[in-house]
Design a protein around this motif. Structure first.
Motif, PDB file in Angstrom:
ATOM      1  N   LEU A   1      -8.127  -5.896  20.515  1.00 51.07           N
ATOM      2  CA  LEU A   1      -7.723  -6.796  22.230  1.00 51.07           C
ATOM      3  C   LEU A   1      -5.752  -7.420  21.823  1.00 51.07           C
ATOM      4  O   LEU A   1      -5.444  -7.488  23.124  1.00 51.07           O
ATOM      5  CB  LEU A   1      -8.959  -7.253  22.762  1.00 51.07           C
ATOM      6  N   GLN A   2      -5.954  -8.170  21.415  1.00 46.33           N
ATOM      7  CA  GLN A   2      -4.649  -9.171  21.182  1.00 46.33           C
ATOM      8  C   GLN A   2      -3.738  -8.380  21.144  1.00 46.33           C
ATOM      9  O   GLN A   2      -2.158  -8.209  21.780  1.00 46.33           O
ATOM     10  CB  GLN A   2      -4.770 -10.411  20.502  1.00 46.33           C
ATOM     11  N   SER A   3      -3.632  -7.060  20.181  1.00 49.29           N
ATOM     12  CA  SER A   3      -2.708  -6.455  19.514  1.00 49.29           C
ATOM     13  C   SER A   3      -2.195  -5.833  21.176  1.00 49.29           C
ATOM     14  O   SER A   3      -0.605  -4.982  21.189  1.00 49.29           O
ATOM     15  CB  SER A   3      -3.720  -5.653  17.920  1.00 49.29           C
ATOM     16  N   LEU A   4      -3.454  -4.843  21.517  1.00 47.24           N
ATOM     17  CA  LEU A   4      -2.970  -4.023  22.788  1.00 47.24           C
ATOM     18  C   LEU A   4      -2.039  -4.629  23.951  1.00 47.24           C
ATOM     19  O   LEU A   4      -1.727  -4.300  24.216  1.00 47.24           O
ATOM     20  CB  LEU A   4      -4.340  -3.834  23.890  1.00 47.24           C
ATOM     21  N   ARG A   5      -1.698  -6.186  23.563  1.00 45.40           N
ATOM     22  CA  ARG A   5      -1.379  -6.656  24.993  1.00 45.40           C
ATOM     23  C   ARG A   5       0.174  -6.851  24.078  1.00 45.40           C
ATOM     24  O   ARG A   5       1.052  -7.182  24.830  1.00 45.40           O
ATOM     25  CB  ARG A   5      -1.671  -7.956  25.305  1.00 45.40           C
ATOM     26  N   THR A   6       0.379  -7.298  23.193  1.00 45.69           N
ATOM     27  CA  THR A   6       1.776  -7.087  22.354  1.00 45.69           C
ATOM     28  C   THR A   6       2.794  -6.055  22.175  1.00 45.69           C
ATOM     29  O   THR A   6       3.792  -6.445  22.126  1.00 45.69           O
ATOM     30  CB  THR A   6       1.702  -8.048  20.762  1.00 45.69           C
ATOM     31  N   VAL A   7       1.939  -5.126  21.564  1.00 41.04           N
ATOM     32  CA  VAL A   7       2.801  -3.789  20.912  1.00 41.04           C
ATOM     33  C   VAL A   7       3.043  -2.525  21.757  1.00 41.04           C
ATOM     34  O   VAL A   7       2.192  -2.722  22.636  1.00 41.04           O
ATOM     35  CB  VAL A   7       1.626  -3.097  19.778  1.00 41.04           C
ATOM     36  N   GLN A   8       4.093  -2.224  21.538  1.00 43.94           N
ATOM     37  CA  GLN A   8       4.076  -0.635  23.049  1.00 43.94           C
ATOM     38  C   GLN A   8       3.579   0.519  21.721  1.00 43.94           C
ATOM     39  O   GLN A   8       4.054   0.708  21.058  1.00 43.94           O
ATOM     40  CB  GLN A   8       5.425  -0.932  22.844  1.00 43.94           C
ATOM     41  N   LEU A   9       2.520   1.474  23.028  1.00 42.26           N
ATOM     42  CA  LEU A   9       2.233   2.195  22.271  1.00 42.26           C
ATOM     43  C   LEU A   9       3.373   3.190  21.910  1.00 42.26           C
ATOM     44  O   LEU A   9       4.086   3.840  22.315  1.00 42.26           O
ATOM     45  CB  LEU A   9       1.322   2.807  23.134  1.00 42.26           C
ATOM     46  N   TYR A  10       3.179   4.301  20.379  1.00 42.16           N
ATOM     47  CA  TYR A  10       4.458   4.932  20.682  1.00 42.16           C
ATOM     48  C   TYR A  10       3.771   5.931  19.985  1.00 42.16           C
ATOM     49  O   TYR A  10       2.613   6.712  20.317  1.00 42.16           O
ATOM     50  CB  TYR A  10       5.904   4.451  19.539  1.00 42.16           C
ATOM     51  N   GLY A  11       4.773   6.333  18.704  1.00 44.11           N
ATOM     52  CA  GLY A  11       4.127   7.613  17.293  1.00 44.11           C
ATOM     53  C   GLY A  11       4.701   7.847  16.676  1.00 44.11           C
ATOM     54  O   GLY A  11       5.881   7.129  15.996  1.00 44.11           O
ATOM     55  N   PRO A  12       4.783   8.463  15.730  1.00 47.96           N
ATOM     56  CA  PRO A  12       4.135   9.797  15.706  1.00 47.96           C
ATOM     57  C   PRO A  12       2.579   8.912  15.327  1.00 47.96           C
ATOM     58  O   PRO A  12       2.202   7.761  14.552  1.00 47.96           O
ATOM     59  CB  PRO A  12       4.584  10.519  14.756  1.00 47.96           C
ATOM     60  N   THR A  13       1.381  10.199  15.030  1.00 48.98           N
ATOM     61  CA  THR A  13      -0.142  10.272  14.491  1.00 48.98           C
ATOM     62  C   THR A  13      -0.009   9.843  13.212  1.00 48.98           C
ATOM     63  O   THR A  13      -0.498  11.506  12.546  1.00 48.98           O
ATOM     64  CB  THR A  13      -0.854  10.776  15.090  1.00 48.98           C
ATOM     65  N   ASN A  14       0.085   9.194  12.334  1.00 47.70           N
ATOM     66  CA  ASN A  14      -0.067   9.555  10.758  1.00 47.70           C
ATOM     67  C   ASN A  14      -0.533   8.490   9.885  1.00 47.70           C
ATOM     68  O   ASN A  14      -1.585   7.666   9.868  1.00 47.70           O
ATOM     69  CB  ASN A  14       1.712   8.516  10.194  1.00 47.70           C
ATOM     70  N   PHE A  15      -1.869   9.437   9.220  1.00 48.77           N
ATOM     71  CA  PHE A  15      -3.112   7.926   8.658  1.00 48.77           C
ATOM     72  C   PHE A  15      -2.897   8.273   7.080  1.00 48.77           C
ATOM     73  O   PHE A  15      -3.636   7.544   6.509  1.00 48.77           O
ATOM     74  CB  PHE A  15      -3.859   9.920   8.395  1.00 48.77           C
ATOM     75  N   ALA A  16      -1.865   8.752   6.455  1.00 48.00           N
ATOM     76  CA  ALA A  16      -1.588   9.016   4.965  1.00 48.00           C
ATOM     77  C   ALA A  16      -1.418   7.318   4.581  1.00 48.00           C
ATOM     78  O   ALA A  16      -2.253   7.093   3.622  1.00 48.00           O
ATOM     79  CB  ALA A  16      -0.652   9.628   5.025  1.00 48.00           C
ATOM     80  N   PRO A  17      -0.113   6.301   5.194  1.00 45.23           N
ATOM     81  CA  PRO A  17      -0.073   5.755   5.385  1.00 45.23           C
ATOM     82  C   PRO A  17      -1.601   3.975   5.059  1.00 45.23           C
ATOM     83  O   PRO A  17      -1.311   3.769   3.976  1.00 45.23           O
ATOM     84  CB  PRO A  17       0.666   4.860   6.157  1.00 45.23           C
ATOM     85  N   VAL A  18      -2.068   4.182   5.497  1.00 45.73           N
ATOM     86  CA  VAL A  18      -3.607   3.432   5.888  1.00 45.73           C
ATOM     87  C   VAL A  18      -4.572   4.131   4.675  1.00 45.73           C
ATOM     88  O   VAL A  18      -4.908   3.042   3.517  1.00 45.73           O
ATOM     89  CB  VAL A  18      -4.113   3.531   7.467  1.00 45.73           C
ATOM     90  N   ILE A  19      -4.787   5.328   4.038  1.00 45.71           N
ATOM     91  CA  ILE A  19      -5.485   5.580   3.924  1.00 45.71           C
ATOM     92  C   ILE A  19      -5.136   5.681   2.731  1.00 45.71           C
ATOM     93  O   ILE A  19      -5.909   5.221   1.436  1.00 45.71           O
ATOM     94  CB  ILE A  19      -5.767   7.053   3.640  1.00 45.71           C
ATOM     95  N   ASN A  20      -3.524   5.866   1.867  1.00 46.01           N
ATOM     96  CA  ASN A  20      -3.520   4.956   1.002  1.00 46.01           C
ATOM     97  C   ASN A  20      -3.321   3.482   0.477  1.00 46.01           C
ATOM     98  O   ASN A  20      -3.302   3.159  -0.718  1.00 46.01           O
ATOM     99  CB  ASN A  20      -1.933   5.061   0.283  1.00 46.01           C
ATOM    100  N   GLN A  21      -2.908   2.511   1.104  1.00 45.74           N
ATOM    101  CA  GLN A  21      -3.387   1.208   1.557  1.00 45.74           C
ATOM    102  C   GLN A  21      -4.431   0.661   0.838  1.00 45.74           C
ATOM    103  O   GLN A  21      -4.517   0.427   0.132  1.00 45.74           O
ATOM    104  CB  GLN A  21      -3.220   0.763   2.953  1.00 45.74           C
ATOM    105  N   VAL A  22      -5.671   1.469   1.602  1.00 44.16           N
ATOM    106  CA  VAL A  22      -6.927   0.873   1.304  1.00 44.16           C
ATOM    107  C   VAL A  22      -7.205   1.373  -0.395  1.00 44.16           C
ATOM    108  O   VAL A  22      -8.023   1.725  -0.990  1.00 44.16           O
ATOM    109  CB  VAL A  22      -7.969   1.536   2.428  1.00 44.16           C
ATOM    110  N   ALA A  23      -6.290   3.159  -0.408  1.00 45.11           N
ATOM    111  CA  ALA A  23      -6.890   3.504  -2.294  1.00 45.11           C
ATOM    112  C   ALA A  23      -6.743   2.909  -2.982  1.00 45.11           C
ATOM    113  O   ALA A  23      -6.658   3.068  -3.495  1.00 45.11           O
ATOM    114  CB  ALA A  23      -6.735   4.760  -2.143  1.00 45.11           C
ATOM    115  N   GLY A  24      -5.248   1.910  -2.464  1.00 45.38           N
ATOM    116  CA  GLY A  24      -4.493   0.876  -3.154  1.00 45.38           C
ATOM    117  C   GLY A  24      -5.579  -0.064  -4.139  1.00 45.38           C
ATOM    118  O   GLY A  24      -6.359  -0.566  -5.422  1.00 45.38           O
ATOM    119  N   THR A  25      -5.809  -0.791  -2.394  1.00 48.93           N
ATOM    120  CA  THR A  25      -6.967  -1.595  -2.928  1.00 48.93           C
ATOM    121  C   THR A  25      -8.058  -1.089  -3.951  1.00 48.93           C
ATOM    122  O   THR A  25      -8.736  -1.865  -5.072  1.00 48.93           O
ATOM    123  CB  THR A  25      -7.874  -1.933  -1.847  1.00 48.93           C
ATOM    124  N   ALA A  26      -9.193  -0.064  -3.211  1.00 48.55           N
ATOM    125  CA  ALA A  26      -9.973   0.363  -3.675  1.00 48.55           C
ATOM    126  C   ALA A  26      -9.578   0.845  -5.392  1.00 48.55           C
ATOM    127  O   ALA A  26     -10.554   1.336  -6.664  1.00 48.55           O
ATOM    128  CB  ALA A  26     -10.417   1.520  -3.438  1.00 48.55           C
TER     129      ALA A  26
END
Length: 531
Positions: free
Chosen positions: A381-406
């Motif tokens: 809810l805090q982020s909704l107030r501070t960031v500007q919704l934009y784009g594009p919709t990229n999944f790969a960065p966050v998948i790769n981030q968790v994969a790196g931890t895994a």
């Protein structure tokens, strides 16, 4: 989870309140189970009464059906035993509330909780131990051959096959396995086959296993050659020696004086393996680590507008918040530190308005973890107030981030679940497929909840239930993605509790199997819990 996972709860109490003036209390514990999706409690059962003790270890156990994907709320009441039918508030010794998943998710399946409910008094504690009933999970592999079977066919020899039956309590027989047919021989060697011990004898090692030998006929009127009987225990002796069985045909035996047998069947090999379950790994200390990623792209609509999927109304949570809560509240029982890294993607982030596809919702790059699901909701809810919704919709960065931890811990002690909540308009499909195929060999699963009205064809493809996902000719080692559209769960009656329980159930149902498939592929056995 596999239906029929039964869990046995053993109950003890320590340092109960002392109510009796002349002797110690006579405690009993009554278990109530909350009816799914309602606030109603039903009595499930009670332990025996133990006289005159403040530290009872009850013998009578509770056996419950366990479902990983459901929140199964339990309430333990401790009335003072012997007069339990008529107990009044003044004699109450305390109560405790706990979810079954919390007990199983605790170290070694042991949980101690304070008893509460008597104002101003310390009521002692209740100890719960959860053990999966060994629903006999062994799997047997065996191979048989036969010698000198009766010739049944006019032309050529017989085409033999075997049929296995297990006997039931009432003396009837249930078919449990058929071998393949070996053509035109009286000395067949059948392929090795595997069968769960449950299927063979329902876990009772001395129960009769009957085996019929048939000659296959194209028209389905297979000729009976003969039969023999054995038991699991007898079969298992073949681990050290060949066992030879005589195949007998009762009709021939009656008619012919000189009849010896209709051939023999030899058990060539027999081996047993244990099939581990989800509970085995959780009890052995495997931790589930939960990460959240939320779609902050402009296609969701301006958060200040009621039409936006991110719209925060004073009266109800947005679809994003509901989905996060529904899934998170179950998974957190299996995560000991209850700290959840949470990211947003597809927004312009302060101070300089750079587009980011993995910004921490709590604005802390060093430590993106939030405390509990409530902490994640607050940061969202805090982020909704501070960031500007934009784009594009990229999944790969966050998948790769968790994969790196895994990828850092692959010994089976850590398993990661990434929840992506999105409106489904994906921009980096090729990179995402590549990321998922790479992640499929790591200890992780991905849950995608699609919110809003979009057609989610791309998400269905990533789910890989129909067609195994591939990228540039590489196939995913295992299916690690589960997708559900949020709109399927918003029911018109407005019973949010029930519909969110259904959502959680469907997205989490595949996790135990996915975790097992990782462990199996990498030949990881559960760590044995110390006695």
């Amino acid at each position: 989870s596999v239906p029929g996972t039964k869990v046995e709860l053993t109950v003890s109490c320590r340092n109960l309140l002392d109510m009796d003036t002349f002797s110690k209390s006579d405690p009993v514990v009554v278990l109530f189970v909350q009816v799914s999706g309602s606030s109603e409690w039903k009595e499930f059962g009670r332990t025996e009464v133990i006289d005159n003790t403040l530290n009872p270890d009850f013998v009578r156990k509770f056996v419950l059906d366990y479902y990983f994907e459901e929140k199964q709320n339990l309430r333990f009441d401790v009335p003072p035993g012997s007069h339990s039918a008529l107990f009044g508030a003044q004699d109450f010794l305390g109560q405790a509330f706990v979810a079954l998943g919390e007990v199983i998710g605790s170290q070694r399946g042991r949980l101690e909780r304070p008893l509460t409910g008597v104002p101003g008094k310390r009521c002692g504690t209740i100890l719960l131990l959860a053990e999966e009933l060994s629903n006999c999970r062994d799997i047997v592999t065996m191979q048989l051959c036969a010698n000198k079977l009766d010739k049944k066919d006019f032309f050529g020899k017989s085409d033999p096959f075997l049929v296995f039956y297990r006997s039931n309590e009432d003396g009837t027989f249930t078919i449990c396995h058929k071998t393949e047919v070996v053509k035109n021989t009286l000395n067949p060697v059948w392929q090795p086959f595997t069968i769960p011990v449950r299927a063979l004898c329902n876990g009772d090692y001395d129960r009769t296993v009957k085996i019929d030998v048939y000659d296959w006929d194209r028209d389905g009127s297979h000729d009976f050659i003969g039969e023999f009987a054995t038991s699991y225990r007898e079969l298992s002796r073949a681990q050290s020696q060949f066992t030879v069985y005589e195949v007998l045909n009762p009709r021939k035996k009656c008619k012919k004086k000189k009849y010896v047998n209709s051939g023999t069947v030899t058990l060539l090999s027999f081996s047993v393996e244990s099939e581990f379950t989800f509970v085995d790994y959780i009890r052995g200390g495997t931790q589930l680590n939960f990460t959240v990623a939320i779609d902050f792209t402009a296609s969701n609509g301006l958060p200040s507008q009621p039409t936006s999927l991110h719209y925060v109304s004073p009266y109800q949570l947005s679809a994003y918040a509901l989905a996060l809560k529904a899934v998170g509240e179950i998974i957190q029982d299996y995560d000991s530190d209850k700290l959840f890294p949470a990211y947003g993607f597809g927004a312009k982030v302060p101070p300089d308005g750079k587009i980011s596809h993995q910004f921490p919702l709590n604005n802390n790059v060093e430590n993106p973890s939030c405390a509990g699901i409530e902490g994640v909701l607050e940061s969202y809810l805090q982020s909704l107030r501070t960031v500007q919704l934009y784009g594009p919709t990229n999944f790969a960065p966050v998948i790769n981030q968790v994969a790196g931890t895994a990828a850092q811990v692959t010994d089976g002690s850590q398993y990661h679940v990434l929840l992506i909540i999105t409106d489904g308009v994906i921009s980096d499909m090729l990179q995402t497929k590549e990321a998922i195929v790479t992640a499929s060999s790591l200890p992780m699963s991905i849950i995608i909840v699609g919110v809003g009205p979009a057609e989610f064809e791309a998400m269905e493809e990533l789910d890989g239930d129909e067609v195994r996902l591939s990228s540039r000719g590489r196939y995913a080692e295992r299916d690690i993605v589960q997708f559900v559209p949020f709109r399927d769960y918003v029911d018109d009656s407005g019973n949010q509790v029930l519909s969110m329980a259904r959502l959680a159930k469907d997205v989490l149902a595949e996790i135990p199997e996915q975790l097992l498939s990782y462990m199996k592929t990498h030949d990881i056995k559960p760590r044995q819990a110390d006695p």
